[in-house]
Design a protein around this motif. Sequence first.
Motif: not given
Length: 244
Positions: A149-155, A160-161, A172-176, A178-183
Amino acid sequence: METFWITTAAALWGAGTGLLIPRPAYRLSVLSEEPWRTTCPAGHPLDWLRNEWLGRARCTDGDTFGPSTPVIALVMTVVCAVLAVTTGGRPELLVWLLLAPVAVLLAAIDFAVHRLPDVVTLPLTALAIGGLGGAALVPGAGGSWRTALLGSLTLGVCYGVLFLINPKGFGFGDVKLAPALGAVLGWYGWGVLLLGTFAGFLFGALYGVGLLLARRAGRKTAIPFGPSLLAGGFVGILFGSHTL
């Protein structure tokens, strides 16, 4: 012997799901705001009698098009088999096998039109977070849902930055995505998250350099970055699974 049967089952799953990917990949390979495809490149209607969404991309005239079905099936077979070998019988393997066809579908779409549609990326995130949450409840899980969960939020925040800093170089598709990759990467810890993220950017850089050397792109040519990020996630999973 157990590993053999798990790997065989995973390979069969990969081959079977790989056969279903070409049609949705073709239908969803459209630019933003355009409707999903309902005809082949020659203008013939799709063969709805076979299936509206799953299977080979074939029209009523008998022509096939879109990504190669044998290639997609082979890629899925190899990916799922390798995941099974490295993860073994741990419960998160089921999550990886469910995520794999969605990831390959996204990669095929991004290669075709440089786009990661929300209709695929958002369910991927939900499946990753929800699936890993379920895996964490099963004995023998190899990761942590908290770090996922933390990885999802962090990435998600980091990507986004990057998008705000350089919107032309980072979609922006890459940004969206990111949460899946981070998890997925965060499941095995922060070290794997960093490794998988670095690998994704490295793959993207190597792909861009390869296109430049082959004179198939210039310095300002846009390239699909999603497949590289997904490949980095795959590397992170393999590394995290193997080092447990």
